[in-house]
Design a protein around this motif. Sequence first.
Motif, PDB file in Angstrom:
ATOM      1  N   PHE A 201      -6.718  -1.950  -1.806  1.00 46.74           N
ATOM      2  CA  PHE A 201      -6.908  -3.274  -1.197  1.00 46.74           C
ATOM      3  C   PHE A 201      -5.619  -3.987  -0.820  1.00 46.74           C
ATOM      4  O   PHE A 201      -5.544  -4.605   0.251  1.00 46.74           O
TER       5      PHE A 201
ATOM      6  N   HIS B  93      -8.317  -8.683  -4.648  1.00 43.85           N
ATOM      7  CA  HIS B  93      -8.185  -8.738  -3.189  1.00 43.85           C
ATOM      8  C   HIS B  93      -6.746  -8.915  -2.720  1.00 43.85           C
ATOM      9  O   HIS B  93      -6.413  -8.527  -1.608  1.00 43.85           O
TER      10      HIS B  93
ATOM     11  N   ARG C  40     -11.503 -19.776  -0.378  1.00 50.69           N
ATOM     12  CA  ARG C  40     -12.527 -20.127   0.603  1.00 50.69           C
ATOM     13  C   ARG C  40     -13.388 -21.325   0.216  1.00 50.69           C
ATOM     14  O   ARG C  40     -14.423 -21.579   0.840  1.00 50.69           O
TER      15      ARG C  40
ATOM     16  N   HIS D 228      -5.294  -3.673   5.590  1.00 52.26           N
ATOM     17  CA  HIS D 228      -5.853  -4.812   4.843  1.00 52.26           C
ATOM     18  C   HIS D 228      -4.818  -5.766   4.264  1.00 52.26           C
ATOM     19  O   HIS D 228      -5.125  -6.934   4.026  1.00 52.26           O
TER      20      HIS D 228
ATOM     21  N   ASP E 195     -20.267 -12.952   3.415  1.00 52.94           N
ATOM     22  CA  ASP E 195     -21.305 -12.019   2.958  1.00 52.94           C
ATOM     23  C   ASP E 195     -21.908 -11.335   4.178  1.00 52.94           C
ATOM     24  O   ASP E 195     -21.406 -11.480   5.289  1.00 52.94           O
ATOM     25  N   GLU E 196     -23.012 -10.608   3.973  1.00 56.36           N
ATOM     26  CA  GLU E 196     -23.534  -9.786   5.070  1.00 56.36           C
ATOM     27  C   GLU E 196     -24.112 -10.623   6.208  1.00 56.36           C
ATOM     28  O   GLU E 196     -24.370 -10.094   7.285  1.00 56.36           O
TER      29      GLU E 196
ATOM     30  N   TYR F  90     -10.157  -5.878  10.277  1.00 57.88           N
ATOM     31  CA  TYR F  90     -11.358  -5.131   9.873  1.00 57.88           C
ATOM     32  C   TYR F  90     -11.939  -4.360  11.053  1.00 57.88           C
ATOM     33  O   TYR F  90     -12.416  -3.235  10.930  1.00 57.88           O
TER      34      TYR F  90
ATOM     35  N   HIS G 186      -8.226 -15.416   4.774  1.00 56.29           N
ATOM     36  CA  HIS G 186      -8.005 -14.035   4.338  1.00 56.29           C
ATOM     37  C   HIS G 186      -6.573 -13.853   3.834  1.00 56.29           C
ATOM     38  O   HIS G 186      -6.306 -14.009   2.681  1.00 56.29           O
TER      39      HIS G 186
HETATM   40  O1  LIG Z   1     -14.964  -6.503   2.664  1.00 62.11           O
HETATM   41  C1  LIG Z   1     -15.614  -7.502   2.620  1.00 62.11           C
HETATM   42  N1  LIG Z   1     -15.133  -8.653   2.074  1.00 62.11           N
HETATM   43  C2  LIG Z   1     -13.839  -8.801   1.435  1.00 62.11           C
HETATM   44  O2  LIG Z   1     -12.875  -7.919   1.884  1.00 62.11           O
HETATM   45  C3  LIG Z   1     -13.421 -10.227   1.685  1.00 62.11           C
HETATM   46  O3  LIG Z   1     -14.251 -11.077   1.307  1.00 62.11           O
HETATM   47  O4  LIG Z   1     -12.345 -10.480   2.236  1.00 62.11           O
HETATM   48  C4  LIG Z   1     -16.999  -7.547   3.154  1.00 62.11           C
HETATM   49  C5  LIG Z   1     -17.475  -6.480   3.904  1.00 62.11           C
HETATM   50  C6  LIG Z   1     -18.747  -6.510   4.394  1.00 62.11           C
HETATM   51  C7  LIG Z   1     -19.596  -7.611   4.164  1.00 62.11           C
HETATM   52  C8  LIG Z   1     -19.120  -8.670   3.421  1.00 62.11           C
HETATM   53  C9  LIG Z   1     -17.824  -8.638   2.931  1.00 62.11           C
END
Ligand SMILES: O=C(N[C@@H](O)C(=O)O)c1ccccc1
Length: 329
Positions: A243, A295, A42, A198, A48-49, A162, A94
């Motif tokens: 994962f 991951h 990336r 995933h 992130d959130e 997701y 991803h």
């Molecule tokens: O799962 C999360 N991330 C990883 O899978 C990814 O970065 O692919 C994620 C979930 C909620 C908030 C932020 C990140």
Amino acid sequence: EKEHKGDFHVEEAVEWPGLDLKLGQVSGLALDLENNLVVFHRGDHVWDENSFDSKFVYQQRGLGPIEQNTILVLNPSNAKLLHSTGKSLFYLPHGLSVDKNGNYWVTDVALHQVFKLGANDKEPLLILGVALQPGSDKTHFCQPTDVAVDPITGSIYVSDGYCNSRIIQFSPNGLYVMQWGEETSLGRSRPGQFRIPHSLALIPDLSQLCVADRENGRIQCFRLETGEFTREIKHKAFGTELFAVSYVPGGLLFAVNGMPYPGEAESVQGFVMNFSTGEIIDTFIPLRKGFEMPHDIVASEDRTVFVGDVHAKVVWKFASAEKSETIVE
Ligand SMILES: O=C(N[C@@H](O)C(=O)O)c1ccccc1
């Protein structure tokens, strides 16, 4: 010493990479037709959130696409950069896979799209999904996680995602064919139900597709032609989250699990399984610094294993050390 069954044990190749790969969050790994390692990362973007709103719409479009090359092709022995591409195209990389013609297939969870890229072309050869528009019909994905192409039929399989709980099959030229899967109902998770499909492992010689059913902490496998459930592989050692999964011709299945939840005993680690029995024949962790959020995982037929970590922003390499004796705990 831990107990190893079978005739080999994978151990970290500590000399790897031996140079700064300048990676961002590593989301996807694959091996190309020459067995070079392909990394999907990336750059300076992070998931992130703050990345999405409650409707899964990407919030950081203003950043523009990642300017770095997001697809790197590395020499698997000395990590030297052989080729790179994928700049100014993606927002949140991803999944990644390479098809039998050497094309790169990737998913972007911010764009909610799947891309087919020629190894040397700038313009994508095929795009599925509608840019930045989450959805769950035949033309929209919601944070699609992975993509795999059947080398025999050319059929395209997408794990979506997701915010959906399905696997979709497209024809070789991208027309919707069928889908299967549903979200996991409260209580126990039944076959064909997902909680974040995933990662995909396509097993052409057995005509099966295995899915890392992440939050159900299990692998589910299905028949490629029909989507019919064939089996589940689940172990206590997986803990809560599984994962990624990867198949190596010859019958080995590799996987990585998630970071332990508070109070969970199972540690984050890699697994080597016998595909036909589903049994774990080896587990592995790095020798120095532990995994953070492994991951994706990919393995080659000589049992070299690579693990990409989306938190640690590194790729680990493991080689199979011939084991002279079985050491029992
Ligand atoms: O799962 C999360 N991330 C990883 O899978 C990814 O970065 O692919 C994620 C979930 C909620 C908030 C932020 C990140």
